[in-house]
Design a protein around this motif. Structure first.
Motif, PDB file in Angstrom:
ATOM      1  N   ALA A  17       0.784  -1.236   0.145  1.00  0.00           N
ATOM      2  CA  ALA A  17      -0.019  -0.019   0.147  1.00  0.00           C
ATOM      3  C   ALA A  17       0.787   1.263   0.305  1.00  0.00           C
ATOM      4  CB  ALA A  17      -0.832   0.045   1.217  1.00  0.00           C
ATOM      5  N   ARG A  18       0.313   2.360  -0.788  1.00  0.00           N
ATOM      6  CA  ARG A  18       1.044   3.470  -0.608  1.00  0.00           C
ATOM      7  C   ARG A  18       0.531   4.268   0.324  1.00  0.00           C
ATOM      8  NH1 ARG A  18       3.627   6.702  -4.164  1.00  0.00           N
ATOM      9  NH2 ARG A  18       3.452   5.139  -5.688  1.00  0.00           N
ATOM     10  N   LYS A  19       1.281   5.267   0.831  1.00  0.00           N
ATOM     11  CA  LYS A  19       0.955   6.476   1.854  1.00  0.00           C
ATOM     12  C   LYS A  19       1.598   5.840   3.299  1.00  0.00           C
ATOM     13  CE  LYS A  19      -3.132   8.330   0.110  1.00  0.00           C
ATOM     14  NZ  LYS A  19      -4.645   8.536   0.403  1.00  0.00           N
ATOM     15  N   THR A  20       1.659   4.437   3.685  1.00  0.00           N
ATOM     16  CA  THR A  20       2.386   4.218   4.691  1.00  0.00           C
ATOM     17  C   THR A  20       3.243   2.943   4.297  1.00  0.00           C
ATOM     18  OG1 THR A  20       2.215   3.055   6.820  1.00  0.00           O
ATOM     19  CG2 THR A  20       0.215   2.620   5.257  1.00  0.00           C
ATOM     20  N   ALA A  21       4.428   2.954   4.460  1.00  0.00           N
ATOM     21  CA  ALA A  21       5.039   1.797   4.155  1.00  0.00           C
ATOM     22  C   ALA A  21       5.221   0.594   4.992  1.00  0.00           C
ATOM     23  CB  ALA A  21       6.830   2.257   3.979  1.00  0.00           C
ATOM     24  N   ARG A  22       4.716   0.690   6.146  1.00  0.00           N
ATOM     25  CA  ARG A  22       4.599  -0.290   7.383  1.00  0.00           C
ATOM     26  C   ARG A  22       3.494  -1.224   6.830  1.00  0.00           C
ATOM     27  NH1 ARG A  22       5.786  -0.560  12.607  1.00  0.00           N
ATOM     28  NH2 ARG A  22       5.981  -2.646  13.444  1.00  0.00           N
ATOM     29  N   HIS A  23       4.101  -2.571   6.887  1.00  0.00           N
ATOM     30  CA  HIS A  23       3.239  -3.639   6.432  1.00  0.00           C
ATOM     31  C   HIS A  23       3.509  -4.886   7.488  1.00  0.00           C
ATOM     32  CE1 HIS A  23       0.559  -6.231   4.109  1.00  0.00           C
ATOM     33  NE2 HIS A  23       1.405  -7.022   3.988  1.00  0.00           N
ATOM     34  N   GLY A  24       2.477  -5.070   8.384  1.00  0.00           N
ATOM     35  CA  GLY A  24       3.055  -6.256   9.238  1.00  0.00           C
ATOM     36  C   GLY A  24       4.008  -5.808  10.182  1.00  0.00           C
ATOM     37  N   SER A 141      14.235  -9.089  -6.103  1.00  0.00           N
ATOM     38  CA  SER A 141      14.639 -10.058  -5.178  1.00  0.00           C
ATOM     39  C   SER A 141      13.645 -10.222  -4.180  1.00  0.00           C
ATOM     40  CB  SER A 141      16.157  -9.819  -4.383  1.00  0.00           C
ATOM     41  OG  SER A 141      15.858  -8.513  -3.864  1.00  0.00           O
ATOM     42  N   ARG A 142      12.661  -9.300  -3.835  1.00  0.00           N
ATOM     43  CA  ARG A 142      11.781  -9.307  -2.660  1.00  0.00           C
ATOM     44  C   ARG A 142      10.536  -8.359  -2.962  1.00  0.00           C
ATOM     45  NH1 ARG A 142      16.314  -8.404   0.657  1.00  0.00           N
ATOM     46  NH2 ARG A 142      15.822 -10.451   1.871  1.00  0.00           N
ATOM     47  N   PRO A 143       9.453  -8.388  -2.200  1.00  0.00           N
ATOM     48  CA  PRO A 143       8.819  -7.133  -2.458  1.00  0.00           C
ATOM     49  C   PRO A 143       9.091  -5.916  -1.337  1.00  0.00           C
ATOM     50  CG  PRO A 143       7.903  -8.952  -1.156  1.00  0.00           C
ATOM     51  CD  PRO A 143       8.930  -9.636  -1.613  1.00  0.00           C
ATOM     52  N   PHE A 144       9.103  -4.978  -1.849  1.00  0.00           N
ATOM     53  CA  PHE A 144       9.490  -3.757  -0.801  1.00  0.00           C
ATOM     54  C   PHE A 144       8.338  -3.040  -0.668  1.00  0.00           C
ATOM     55  CE2 PHE A 144      13.285  -4.794  -3.497  1.00  0.00           C
ATOM     56  CZ  PHE A 144      14.270  -4.871  -2.380  1.00  0.00           C
ATOM     57  N   HIS A 145       8.353  -2.358   0.347  1.00  0.00           N
ATOM     58  CA  HIS A 145       7.572  -1.380   0.896  1.00  0.00           C
ATOM     59  C   HIS A 145       7.759   0.135   0.628  1.00  0.00           C
ATOM     60  CE1 HIS A 145       7.293  -4.815   3.755  1.00  0.00           C
ATOM     61  NE2 HIS A 145       5.907  -4.753   3.481  1.00  0.00           N
ATOM     62  N   ASN A 167       6.942  -2.323  -7.980  1.00  0.00           N
ATOM     63  CA  ASN A 167       6.292  -2.145  -7.077  1.00  0.00           C
ATOM     64  C   ASN A 167       5.485  -0.955  -7.070  1.00  0.00           C
ATOM     65  OD1 ASN A 167       7.998  -3.979  -4.822  1.00  0.00           O
ATOM     66  ND2 ASN A 167       9.346  -3.086  -6.282  1.00  0.00           N
ATOM     67  N   PRO A 168       4.409  -0.833  -7.936  1.00  0.00           N
ATOM     68  CA  PRO A 168       3.684   0.399  -8.469  1.00  0.00           C
ATOM     69  C   PRO A 168       2.926   1.158  -7.176  1.00  0.00           C
ATOM     70  CG  PRO A 168       2.595  -1.578  -9.129  1.00  0.00           C
ATOM     71  CD  PRO A 168       3.811  -2.125  -8.843  1.00  0.00           C
ATOM     72  N   ASP A 169       2.636   0.236  -6.173  1.00  0.00           N
ATOM     73  CA  ASP A 169       1.934   0.863  -5.127  1.00  0.00           C
ATOM     74  C   ASP A 169       2.708   1.153  -3.862  1.00  0.00           C
ATOM     75  OD1 ASP A 169      -0.409   0.707  -6.376  1.00  0.00           O
ATOM     76  OD2 ASP A 169      -0.689  -1.227  -5.919  1.00  0.00           O
ATOM     77  N   ALA A 170       4.283   1.043  -4.054  1.00  0.00           N
ATOM     78  CA  ALA A 170       5.042   1.289  -2.839  1.00  0.00           C
ATOM     79  C   ALA A 170       5.515   2.691  -2.797  1.00  0.00           C
ATOM     80  CB  ALA A 170       6.526   0.465  -3.011  1.00  0.00           C
ATOM     81  N   LEU A 171       5.914   3.236  -1.533  1.00  0.00           N
ATOM     82  CA  LEU A 171       6.232   4.513  -1.324  1.00  0.00           C
ATOM     83  C   LEU A 171       7.530   4.877  -1.664  1.00  0.00           C
ATOM     84  CD1 LEU A 171       5.119   6.717   0.744  1.00  0.00           C
ATOM     85  CD2 LEU A 171       6.714   6.050   2.418  1.00  0.00           C
ATOM     86  N   VAL A 172       7.585   6.056  -2.526  1.00  0.00           N
ATOM     87  CA  VAL A 172       8.984   6.347  -3.118  1.00  0.00           C
ATOM     88  C   VAL A 172       9.322   7.770  -2.015  1.00  0.00           C
ATOM     89  CG1 VAL A 172      10.279   7.289  -4.986  1.00  0.00           C
ATOM     90  CG2 VAL A 172       8.952   5.398  -5.124  1.00  0.00           C
ATOM     91  N   LEU A 173      10.480   7.662  -1.446  1.00  0.00           N
ATOM     92  CA  LEU A 173      10.776   9.116  -0.941  1.00  0.00           C
ATOM     93  C   LEU A 173      12.319   9.625  -1.154  1.00  0.00           C
ATOM     94  CD1 LEU A 173      10.127   7.970   2.723  1.00  0.00           C
ATOM     95  CD2 LEU A 173       8.795   9.334   1.364  1.00  0.00           C
ATOM     96  N   ARG A 206      10.833   8.042  10.276  1.00  0.00           N
ATOM     97  CA  ARG A 206       9.875   7.130  11.515  1.00  0.00           C
ATOM     98  C   ARG A 206       8.449   7.604  11.147  1.00  0.00           C
ATOM     99  NH1 ARG A 206      13.460   9.338  15.496  1.00  0.00           N
ATOM    100  NH2 ARG A 206      14.867   7.550  16.304  1.00  0.00           N
ATOM    101  N   ARG A 207       8.191   8.699  10.893  1.00  0.00           N
ATOM    102  CA  ARG A 207       6.700   9.252  10.403  1.00  0.00           C
ATOM    103  C   ARG A 207       6.391   8.664   8.994  1.00  0.00           C
ATOM    104  NH1 ARG A 207       8.775  14.580  11.297  1.00  0.00           N
ATOM    105  NH2 ARG A 207       8.774  14.913   9.032  1.00  0.00           N
ATOM    106  N   ARG A 208       7.366   8.453   7.883  1.00  0.00           N
ATOM    107  CA  ARG A 208       7.064   8.099   6.592  1.00  0.00           C
ATOM    108  C   ARG A 208       7.292   6.517   6.659  1.00  0.00           C
ATOM    109  NH1 ARG A 208       6.011  11.924   2.869  1.00  0.00           N
ATOM    110  NH2 ARG A 208       4.718  10.301   2.154  1.00  0.00           N
ATOM    111  N   LEU A 209       7.955   5.830   7.138  1.00  0.00           N
ATOM    112  CA  LEU A 209       8.240   4.603   7.211  1.00  0.00           C
ATOM    113  C   LEU A 209       7.673   3.770   8.089  1.00  0.00           C
ATOM    114  CD1 LEU A 209      11.949   4.710   6.049  1.00  0.00           C
ATOM    115  CD2 LEU A 209      10.001   4.396   4.464  1.00  0.00           C
ATOM    116  N   LEU A 210       7.534   4.308   9.314  1.00  0.00           N
ATOM    117  CA  LEU A 210       7.150   3.366  10.507  1.00  0.00           C
ATOM    118  C   LEU A 210       5.498   3.659  10.824  1.00  0.00           C
ATOM    119  CD1 LEU A 210      10.257   3.291  12.729  1.00  0.00           C
ATOM    120  CD2 LEU A 210       9.632   1.775  10.783  1.00  0.00           C
ATOM    121  N   GLN A 211       5.024   4.682  10.925  1.00  0.00           N
ATOM    122  CA  GLN A 211       3.748   4.969  11.238  1.00  0.00           C
ATOM    123  C   GLN A 211       2.639   4.139  10.535  1.00  0.00           C
ATOM    124  OE1 GLN A 211       3.060   9.143  11.620  1.00  0.00           O
ATOM    125  NE2 GLN A 211       4.253   9.302  13.434  1.00  0.00           N
ATOM    126  N   VAL A 212       1.654   3.718  11.100  1.00  0.00           N
ATOM    127  CA  VAL A 212       0.401   2.903  10.459  1.00  0.00           C
ATOM    128  C   VAL A 212      -0.407   4.036  10.354  1.00  0.00           C
ATOM    129  CG1 VAL A 212      -1.097   1.184  10.766  1.00  0.00           C
ATOM    130  CG2 VAL A 212       1.284   0.829  11.792  1.00  0.00           C
TER     131      VAL A 212
END
Length: 212
Positions: A17-24, A141-145, A167-173, A206-212
């Motif tokens: 999902a876009r907007k939040t990189a965290r997944h699980g 090599s793997r799915p990226f968030h 990874n069309p729906d992944a976050l790009v920073l 922390r805001r962009r990669l870890l927050q749900v």
């Protein structure tokens, strides 16, 4: 001693999902970064902020590795920084995945051997072909968030193209404050202003990669 393997380009990729990189519980971040060289295209060197590149890499390591993984292409200026910051913060070395092409041979940074998950892709007939294969296998090599761009040169654009396709729906920073390719990607896209203005990189990540 690093575990060296050949990457499997056929590994499956899962959209995220876009907007939040965290997944699980784990986050997978692809890092595209380098310190521009003066003998290359000056558009990268003239805008690069070497101190900002260093601080952004340090913050990314300290924020992501306690609960995730960083994959990157083992640039000779970035690999020693990751090695230093991982050791300083006593973080797990097995959460850094490095890809390199055998084309570089003995020019591969010695610090690569300090990591546990190293993938050496075959050398092909020339550097461009070797790098293209390495980049493709690395990003598949793997799915990226998320993809984080720090500094960088023309290789960033090639990696971004593959990343967005896989990874069309992944976050790009693109961390524009680090200059170089990151600044160009930022200027040519639609990204939050904080990527250009916020120099407190740890808080930003922390805001962009870890927050749900």
């Amino acid at each position: 001693m690093a575990r060296q393997t050949f990457a499997d380009p056929n590994d499956s990729n899962v959209l995220c999902a876009r907007k939040t990189a965290r997944h699980g519980d784990m986050i997978d971040v692809f890092l595209s970064a380098s310190v521009p060289l003066p003998e290359r295209d000056r558009v990268f060197f003239d805008t690069a902020d070497v101190l900002a590149i260093r601080e952004a890499v340090k913050a990314l390591v300290e924020v992501v590795l306690p609960q995730g993984r960083i994959t990157f292409g083992g640039h000779p200026a970035i690999t020693p920084l990751l090695s230093l910051f991982v050791k300083e913060a006593n973080l797990p070395r097995d959460r850094v995945t490095i890809f390199q092409t055998a084309f570089f041979g003995k020019k591969i940074p010695s610090e690569v051997q300090e990591f546990l998950d190293v993938h050496i892709t075959p050398a092909r007939q020339d550097l461009d072909t070797s790098l293209a294969e390495m980049r493709s296998e690395m990003i598949k090599s793997r799915p990226f968030h998320a993809m984080v761009i720090i500094g960088g040169m023309e290789g960033v654009f090639k990696e971004l193209s593959i990343f967005e396709r896989e990874n069309p729906d992944a976050l790009v920073l693109p961390i524009a404050s680090t200059g170089a390719a990151a600044e160009i990607v930022y200027a040519n896209g639609h990204y939050d202003k904080e990527l250009a203005n916020d120099l407190t990189y740890a808080s930003l990540f922390r805001r962009r990669l870890l927050q749900v």
